[in-house]
Design a protein around this motif. Structure first.
Motif, mmCIF file in Angstrom:
data_model
loop_
_atom_site.group_PDB
_atom_site.id
_atom_site.type_symbol
_atom_site.label_atom_id
_atom_site.label_comp_id
_atom_site.label_asym_id
_atom_site.label_seq_id
_atom_site.Cartn_x
_atom_site.Cartn_y
_atom_site.Cartn_z
ATOM 1 N N VAL A 46 -24.900 -24.747 20.146
ATOM 2 C CA VAL A 46 -25.420 -23.807 19.152
ATOM 3 C C VAL A 46 -24.567 -23.841 17.888
ATOM 4 O O VAL A 46 -25.092 -23.899 16.765
ATOM 5 C CB VAL A 46 -25.464 -22.382 19.747
ATOM 6 N N LEU A 47 -23.251 -23.846 18.061
ATOM 7 C CA LEU A 47 -22.374 -23.822 16.897
ATOM 8 C C LEU A 47 -22.532 -25.088 16.054
ATOM 9 O O LEU A 47 -22.650 -25.018 14.829
ATOM 10 C CB LEU A 47 -20.914 -23.668 17.334
ATOM 11 N N PHE A 48 -22.543 -26.246 16.729
ATOM 12 C CA PHE A 48 -22.688 -27.504 15.994
ATOM 13 C C PHE A 48 -23.998 -27.513 15.210
ATOM 14 O O PHE A 48 -24.058 -27.926 14.058
ATOM 15 C CB PHE A 48 -22.665 -28.697 16.959
ATOM 16 N N THR A 49 -25.066 -27.053 15.872
ATOM 17 C CA THR A 49 -26.374 -27.073 15.226
ATOM 18 C C THR A 49 -26.387 -26.138 14.021
ATOM 19 O O THR A 49 -26.878 -26.501 12.946
ATOM 20 C CB THR A 49 -27.451 -26.646 16.242
ATOM 21 N N LEU A 50 -25.844 -24.953 14.196
ATOM 22 C CA LEU A 50 -25.818 -23.991 13.094
ATOM 23 C C LEU A 50 -25.035 -24.559 11.919
ATOM 24 O O LEU A 50 -25.480 -24.504 10.765
ATOM 25 C CB LEU A 50 -25.161 -22.692 13.558
#
Lengths: 609, 118
Positions: free
Chosen positions: A127-131
């Motif tokens: 999630v963090l990488f995508t955000l």
């Protein structure tokens, strides 16, 4: 979450890694192909990162499991179970006792905790990488939109001409944006072309050919897919490696398309444009990961290379890719076949099916219970006042004791039941002496057979032993009574030497899975008659026992059976040993219980196991 | 080179006039800012130090000439902003002619020489 991670994601990631390695090994075969051909071939292989081939194949019925990868799959399955188990333990409500304050019964192990945390760590990372990526992209596009201006007449006609030449009747939406050194294509659904300001017309034409080749081959979709794979498999270095390889091939394939039909002089000009782009600050620069001069050198070389694979080379490459795909698919399927937990839905027809199978089952030959001592020929002498003597045989329940260990690490007054005690059962034979009124005067025990050894309970505690003892014993007694009053049958735990319960009965699972090492004894939970004992394709070696009060119990996946149909068993009689027969992926005993034909959870009787 | 908001306003006046100007000429259009004459001179000196203006002494007066055109300045500014935003994560989502590391002069010369021998 655990299923998603351990049975879907990890096998997919592993399959992708295998595919990427095989793709790397294929390099010599692919070398003669055009760049476009190579991109296609590797694209097939990259698909393993995005398509969960293994888990999907494992869902297909009738799959052979013979790839030798099951141990890995089973390890994953066990990891998932351990993770779930750890979570179950830590979410179990704390027991309440009147006098003392207990804590959770088992401390979750470090490995289990780690396994339970991993899936969440993965989700957080993804999630963090995508955000991070989306926010960066959005800000960049916003800046482009703010600074863009309309195309000049000359640029418009040039774009129209180049578009037509590369097969686009309508040119893509295009803007001029200052501050860039070469054109740039952005947006997946509606690609927008941004042209640099004041670029030489000939150079612009060549650069546009490259961009339109990207558009033609749907590279923005391809890149988006690669990004997705890299985000989902962010922990997998082979995925990043494969993505970088694909991106390189993408550029080479687009160069190839852009210079198609150009003469050497024009190709040189294209090379110069490429070099100018590499010198300029944007879109060159900024990225830390992509290769520098080597990459560019390879692209320049490729401009003047004639790649024509002959028929044989093409066939060899196609066969190689096909073999790699098949091999990976098989490996993935084998991996997931091991992972896929017992599909108990196959056994959903349950007892009806079993009663049909009962006729074919082979009864085991071994005696269930050790023979009690026969009545001796010679009777003992009567003492004074005794009129007769009789040989009596009876079952005696032997109370399971608790062992209390002081544990300084607990708070004062707290206790932990490490293991619950269970009553044992003895068969006692001896002489009973009666007087003339048939009143028992004396009894001499001659023989005692242990039918079921009592299980010694273990309690760790700190503080006043007496308080703890009374709390433990009253809670145990209360429990027994609760279960007994409902069914009129007192049940004992079927696998005294078990490790843990991996799952209880649920809507998806018909019984309790009691994990224990292979060969651990499985005992009849109450006295009764064996109604079936044999082999079932899903249950493996199983035993069904009918007890008093309409209670029926089933024990399955056993290694071997000690009883056959119609054997009378006592409570605690060893009916078989734990194994992994039938539709099972690890040593455990799957236990089901029915009361008057209704399936019930074992947890009602054994809430603390 | 980056100009502050006030400096950019002065620069825009110079671009508009399109010729070398004196401080007195600029004072008229910038009257509504309410700057003291010395403030304007300070700004001009600072801009000259940044390399945005070229100063020429003509008698008692300084004459200022813009060193960058309006387009050049905007392009540079756009480039600065885009470069700041153009991270690796953006690179992987757009398609461009070349998106690797920017090459050094030596590396470029070597490749250029090679290209010309083809």
């Amino acid at each position: 979450m655990y299923e998603l991670f351990y049975t879907w994601l990890l096998p997919t990631s592993l399959a992708g890694a295998v595919a990427a390695l095989l793709g790397g090994a294929l390099t010599p075969l692919l070398k003669r192909l055009s760049w476009r051909g190579q991109r296609r071939a590797l694209g097939c292989i990259t698909g393993f990162f995005l398509l969960p081939v293994g888990p999907l194949l494992a869902l297909a019925p009738g799959l052979k499991r013979s790839t030798g990868l099951e141990p890995v799959g089973q390890a994953l399955e066990q990891a998932a179970q351990a993770a779930v188990h750890t979570v179950n333990i830590s979410t179990q409500p704390v027991m309440t006792a009147p006098l003392a304050q207990p804590v959770e019964p088992v401390q979750p192990q470090l490995a289990g905790q780690l396994l339970a945390v991993l899936p969440w760590l993965w989700a957080l990372g993804a999630v963090l990488f995508t955000l991070w990526q989306l926010v960066g992209y959005w800000r960049f596009c916003r800046a482009l939109r703010r600074m863009r201006g309309p195309l000049s007449e000359a640029e418009q006609s040039l774009l129209r001409r180049v578009s037509l030449e590369s097969g686009h009747i309508a040119p893509p939406k295009a803007w001029v944006c200052p501050g860039m050194s070469t054109p740039l294509l952005a947006g997946v659904l509606r690609p927008v072309l941004y042209l640099p300001q004041g670029m030489d017309e000939q150079a612009l034409e060549l650069a546009l050919r490259h961009e339109l080749a990207h558009l033609n081959s749907g590279d923005l979709w391809g890149k988006a897919a690669l990004r997705l794979a890299c985000r989902v498999h962010w922990f997998n270095p082979l995925c990043h490696w494969q993505a970088a390889r694909m991106e390189r091939l993408c550029e080479l394939a687009c160069d190839e398309a852009a210079v198609r039909g150009l003469n050497t002089e024009q190709r040189k000009a294209y090379g110069r444009v490429l070099l100018a782009a590499a010198a300029g600050p944007l879109p060159a620069g900024a990225s830390g990961m992509s290769a520098g001069p080597e990459n560019l050198k390879a692209r320049l070389f490729a401009l003047f290379e004639q790649r024509k694979a002959n028929r044989r080379q093409m066939l060899a490459a196609a066969a190689g890719v096909l073999a790699a795909v098949c091999l990976t698919a098989c490996a993935a399927a084998g991996l997931s076949a091991g992972v896929s937990a017992e599909p108990e839905s196959l056994a959903a027809n349950g007892l009806e099916q079993l009663s049909f199978l009962q006729q074919q089952s082979q009864p085991a030959t071994r005696e269930a219970v050790p023979a009690p001592m026969p009545e001796p020929e010679e009777k003992p002498a009567l003492a004074e006042g005794q009129a007769s003597v009789q040989w009596v045989r009876e079952e005696q329940s032997v109370a399971g004791e608790y062992e209390y260990e002081q544990d300084e690490s607990l708070a004062d007054g707290q206790y932990v039941i490490e293991r619950s005690a269970a009553d044992g059962l003895d068969e006692v034979s001896g002489w009973a002496f009666y007087d003339e009124q048939d009143i028992l005067m004396d009894y001499q025990e001659v023989d005692r057979i242990t039918l079921q050894a009592p299980v010694k309970g273990i309690v760790r505690y700190n503080g006043d032993l007496n308080l703890v003892r009374s709390a433990v014993e009253s809670s145990e007694a209360g429990q027994q009574n609760a279960a007994d009053s409902e069914t009129q049958v007192s049940l004992i735990w079927p696998v005294p030497g078990y490790t843990y319960v991996s799952r209880w009965m649920s809507d998806y699972h018909k019984g309790a899975d009691v994990i224990a090492p292979s060969g651990t004894q499985v005992c009849a939970m109450a006295a009764g008659t064996v109604t079936a004992a044999g082999y079932h394709y899903s249950y493996g070696n199983y035993v069904i026992i009918d007890h008093e009060g309409g209670v029926r119990t089933l024990y399955s996946h056993l290694n071997d059976l000690n009883v056959g149909a119609d054997t009378q068993v006592k409570q605690g009689a060893v009916i078989g040993t734990v194994g992994s027969t039938g539709n099972s992926t690890g040593n455990h005993c799957h236990v089901e219980i029915y009361v008057n034909g209704e399936r019930r959870s074992l947890r009602e009787w054994f809430p603390e196991y | 080179m980056r100009l502050s908001e006030a400096e950019l306003e002065i620069m825009e006046q110079i671009w508009k006039l399109g010729r070398p100007v004196t401080a007195a000429e600029l004072a008229g259009p910038l009257q509504q800012k309410g700057w003291k004459p010395t403030t304007l001179l300070t700004f001009l000196a600072r801009m000259a130090a940044k390399g945005a203006l070229e100063v020429e002494k003509r008698g008692k007066q300084n004459v200022y000439t813009a060193c960058v055109s309006s387009e050049q300045y905007r392009a540079a500014e756009a480039q600065e902003l885009l470069t700041k935003l153009y991270s690796g994560s953006v690179k992987s989502m757009v398609a461009a002619l070349y998106d690797g590391k920017a090459l050094s002069g030596d590396q470029l010369d070597e490749l250029r020489d090679w290209l010309e021998t083809r």
